[in-house]
Design a protein around this motif. Structure first.
Motif, mmCIF file in Angstrom:
data_model
loop_
_atom_site.group_PDB
_atom_site.id
_atom_site.type_symbol
_atom_site.label_atom_id
_atom_site.label_comp_id
_atom_site.label_asym_id
_atom_site.label_seq_id
_atom_site.Cartn_x
_atom_site.Cartn_y
_atom_site.Cartn_z
ATOM 1 N N THR A 55 -7.547 30.722 3.481
ATOM 2 C CA THR A 55 -8.614 31.718 3.573
ATOM 3 C C THR A 55 -9.678 31.445 2.517
ATOM 4 N N ALA A 56 -9.223 31.053 1.314
ATOM 5 C CA ALA A 56 -10.177 30.722 0.249
ATOM 6 C C ALA A 56 -11.022 29.508 0.593
ATOM 7 N N LEU A 57 -10.518 28.680 1.494
ATOM 8 C CA LEU A 57 -11.212 27.436 1.861
ATOM 9 C C LEU A 57 -11.722 27.472 3.303
ATOM 10 N N GLN A 58 -11.986 28.655 3.840
ATOM 11 C CA GLN A 58 -12.212 28.792 5.270
ATOM 12 C C GLN A 58 -13.414 27.998 5.792
ATOM 13 N N ASP A 59 -14.399 27.703 4.952
ATOM 14 C CA ASP A 59 -15.541 26.924 5.435
ATOM 15 C C ASP A 59 -15.521 25.484 4.909
ATOM 16 N N ILE A 60 -14.374 25.055 4.391
ATOM 17 C CA ILE A 60 -14.206 23.661 3.953
ATOM 18 C C ILE A 60 -13.297 22.954 4.949
ATOM 19 N N ASN A 61 -13.719 21.806 5.430
ATOM 20 C CA ASN A 61 -12.964 21.080 6.452
ATOM 21 C C ASN A 61 -11.697 20.475 5.861
ATOM 22 N N VAL A 62 -10.544 20.884 6.353
ATOM 23 C CA VAL A 62 -9.256 20.366 5.907
ATOM 24 C C VAL A 62 -8.735 19.395 6.953
ATOM 25 N N ARG A 63 -8.481 18.155 6.546
ATOM 26 C CA ARG A 63 -8.115 17.106 7.497
ATOM 27 C C ARG A 63 -6.608 16.992 7.743
ATOM 28 N N MET A 64 -5.806 17.132 6.707
ATOM 29 C CA MET A 64 -4.355 17.029 6.831
ATOM 30 C C MET A 64 -3.709 18.087 5.948
ATOM 31 N N ILE A 65 -2.551 18.597 6.379
ATOM 32 C CA ILE A 65 -1.820 19.588 5.594
ATOM 33 C C ILE A 65 -0.358 19.164 5.530
ATOM 34 N N SER A 66 0.247 19.300 4.343
ATOM 35 C CA SER A 66 1.658 18.966 4.178
ATOM 36 C C SER A 66 2.337 20.040 3.347
ATOM 37 N N ALA A 103 0.849 -1.195 0.000
ATOM 38 C CA ALA A 103 0.000 0.000 0.000
ATOM 39 C C ALA A 103 0.881 1.239 0.000
ATOM 40 N N ALA A 104 0.880 1.982 -1.108
ATOM 41 C CA ALA A 104 1.719 3.184 -1.226
ATOM 42 C C ALA A 104 1.115 4.322 -0.408
ATOM 43 N N VAL A 105 1.955 5.029 0.325
ATOM 44 C CA VAL A 105 1.534 6.157 1.164
ATOM 45 C C VAL A 105 1.803 7.458 0.420
ATOM 46 N N ASP A 106 0.813 8.376 0.407
ATOM 47 C CA ASP A 106 0.967 9.651 -0.285
ATOM 48 C C ASP A 106 1.382 10.778 0.655
ATOM 49 N N VAL A 107 0.551 11.022 1.670
ATOM 50 C CA VAL A 107 0.769 12.153 2.571
ATOM 51 C C VAL A 107 0.890 11.633 3.994
ATOM 52 N N VAL A 108 1.811 12.217 4.765
ATOM 53 C CA VAL A 108 2.037 11.795 6.147
ATOM 54 C C VAL A 108 2.030 13.016 7.055
ATOM 55 N N SER A 109 1.366 12.874 8.216
ATOM 56 C CA SER A 109 1.395 13.920 9.239
ATOM 57 C C SER A 109 1.614 13.233 10.586
ATOM 58 N N THR A 110 2.533 13.766 11.399
ATOM 59 C CA THR A 110 2.858 13.099 12.669
ATOM 60 C C THR A 110 2.762 14.052 13.847
ATOM 61 N N SER A 111 2.515 13.463 15.038
ATOM 62 C CA SER A 111 2.618 14.183 16.306
ATOM 63 C C SER A 111 3.386 13.272 17.261
ATOM 64 N N GLU A 112 3.398 13.622 18.551
ATOM 65 C CA GLU A 112 4.141 12.803 19.508
ATOM 66 C C GLU A 112 3.628 11.369 19.601
ATOM 67 N N VAL A 113 2.292 11.217 19.525
ATOM 68 C CA VAL A 113 1.727 9.880 19.769
ATOM 69 C C VAL A 113 0.874 9.363 18.622
ATOM 70 N N SER A 114 0.776 10.110 17.514
ATOM 71 C CA SER A 114 -0.094 9.658 16.430
ATOM 72 C C SER A 114 0.534 9.948 15.070
ATOM 73 N N VAL A 115 0.103 9.148 14.118
ATOM 74 C CA VAL A 115 0.529 9.317 12.734
ATOM 75 C C VAL A 115 -0.708 9.204 11.846
ATOM 76 N N SER A 116 -0.882 10.144 10.947
ATOM 77 C CA SER A 116 -1.953 10.068 9.955
ATOM 78 C C SER A 116 -1.318 9.912 8.580
ATOM 79 N N LEU A 117 -1.870 8.990 7.790
ATOM 80 C CA LEU A 117 -1.334 8.723 6.456
ATOM 81 C C LEU A 117 -2.482 8.606 5.471
ATOM 82 N N THR A 118 -2.193 8.864 4.206
ATOM 83 C CA THR A 118 -3.199 8.632 3.170
ATOM 84 C C THR A 118 -2.708 7.568 2.210
#
Length: 457
Positions: A408-419, A345-360
């Motif tokens: 700002t252009a997307l201020q009312d659209i829910n953004v889940r991850m940013i890279s 399973a190829a991973v595209d985007v990754v976001s990490t914190s101290e105790v969690s990792v989010s991947l797409t």
């Protein structure tokens, strides 16, 4: 010397193949080699045919095969002006008879293996390269059919085989270069290949672009031309933003990012062989050959534009991995990525914190098995129906406040991850699939209302 690749819509029927022939004729002074895809939608039909046979529905598989047979017969008759069977018709008949025998074998076994699936889908390129060669010859071109499987040598990874570059370079020099030097036009099917011992493989959907780039690099071509059905690379999807602009010139790095994150006009791997040899790549429209298209080069000219384009990759799944007990633990990330690697399973985007990792990931099929393995080391949840939106441009490096304008252009659209930062030339984020059209329209309006005429048309 140039390599010209014609995609499925550019060789989809007699009219398109005739048009492709005229384009090749106009390039004869540049000594072209030609790569063609299967006719448009044929690969999809072959995949469905193989699946039907594997599911035991032989009647449906043979019915689909008959439809493809008739389409190729009809196209051949229109191209060659024949009312009766020609030698090419007879050749196609033998090929389809062999395909039908293969389908009967698959149905008898009751499953289709990756190796057999490669054999089935290879017929699209194999058949159309024969049709195009004879059509070109009938129109005065000295075209010579070359079996791609003798040149495109790969590993044994069926469905997404990895090309063996050194072997391809050697064979291209041995088999293609002498033909070109003799004034002939070598014609090959894209997408397909074989191992050194002759086992049929394919290099992945859209792989004809990659084939052309590999052959171009092997031959040290002056340029690689990718002929498709749009006027080049555009600032975004014209089906969502009808006012999308043509990009005149773009860098290899920008084009690769856009292709990977959803710009369908170009296979993501296409630019890699070209980069290594510094070979310019043109994206051109076979239905509008007078259009200049898009030129992809090592370094694009400086521009005032912040971004070159916006792409969206849909059918994405977010996987959240949370493990408080792993706080500061050595090897946690390694253990996570080993699971994804094990399941392919190829991973595209990754976001990490101290105790969690989010991947797409873009493979829903592998998610349950991936989650089961991950649950041995952490808490796991996953959500589908997401999309990655990617804004690409080399000026991001030097322009402050860009992220603020984007969000700002997307201020009312829910953004889940940013890279941002892994690549200095893109801003990537994840949103719900349903929000993609609105997000693209807003971002395009924000950044492309008054495009730089030196870069956009």
């Amino acid at each position: 010397m140039i390599v010209m690749k014609f995609g499925g819509t550019s060789v989809m029927d007699a009219v398109a193949i005739d048009r492709a022939c005229s384009i090749v004729k106009s390039r004869l002074a540049k000594h072209p080699a030609v790569v063609v895809s299967a006719m448009s939608k044929v690969t999809d039909a072959l995949i469905a045919t193989g699946k039907a046979a594997g599911d035991g529905d032989l009647d449906h598989a043979l019915e689909l095969s008959r439809g493809l047979r008739e389409r190729h017969y009809t196209t051949t008759s229109e191209l060659l002006g024949a009312t009766t069977f020609t030698p090419l018709h007879e050749e196609l008949q033998r090929e389809f008879d062999t395909l039908d025998e293969l389908l009967r074998g698959i149905a008898a076994v009751g499953e289709i293996t990756p190796r057999t699936a490669d054999m089935v889908v290879s017929y699209g390129e194999r058949l159309n390269s024969k049709v195009c060669t004879e059509a070109f010859r009938a129109r005065g071109l000295d075209a010579v059919l070359v079996d791609t499987r003798q040149v495109m040598i790969t590993d044994r990874q069926h469905g997404k085989a990895i090309p063996q570059v050194e072997e391809i370079d050697l064979r291209a020099q041995e088999m293609l270069k002498p033909l070109i030097e003799a004034g002939k036009v070598p014609l090959l099917g894209g997408f397909i290949g074989a191992t050194k011992d002759g086992v049929q493989t394919t290099i992945g959907r859209g792989g004809s672009d990659f084939s052309a780039a590999l052959f171009g690099a092997a031959l040290n071509a002056e340029a690689i031309e990718i002929w498709t059905d749009v006027d080049g690379m555009l600032t975004t999807d014209p089906r969502i933003c009808p006012d999308a602009h043509r990009i005149k010139v773009i860098s290899f790095e920008e084009a690769a990012e856009l292709a990977y994150f959803g710009a369908k006009v170009l296979h993501p791997a296409t630019v890699l062989p070209a980069v290594q040899k510094n070979i310019p790549v043109w994206v051109l429209n076979s239905k509008n050959p007078k259009c200049e298209g898009t030129l992809i080069v090592a370094r694009a000219p400086k521009t005032k534009a912040t971004f070159k384009a916006i792409a969206a990759k849909q059918r994405i799944t977010i996987v959240d991995v949370v493990a408080a007990r792993m706080l500061g633990a050595h090897g946690f990330l390694k253990a996570i990525f080993e699971v994804f690697d094990r399941h392919g399973a190829a991973v595209d985007v990754v976001s990490t914190s101290e105790v969690s990792v989010s991947l797409t990931v873009d493979s829903m099929e592998a998610i349950p098995a991936v989650a089961a393995d991950l649950e041995k080391i952490a808490d796991v949840k996953y959500e589908g129906r997401k999309a990655i939106v990617c804004l690409v441009g080399e000026n991001i490096r030097e322009t402050p406040g860009i992220a603020a304008k984007v969000f700002t252009a997307l201020q009312d659209i829910n953004v889940r991850m940013i890279s941002q930062g892994a690549s200095e030339i893109n801003i990537t984020f994840v949103i719900d699939e349903n929000d993609v059209p609105e997000a693209l329209r807003r971002l395009h309006k924000q950044f492309f209302t008054n495009p730089d005429p030196e870069v956009f048309d």
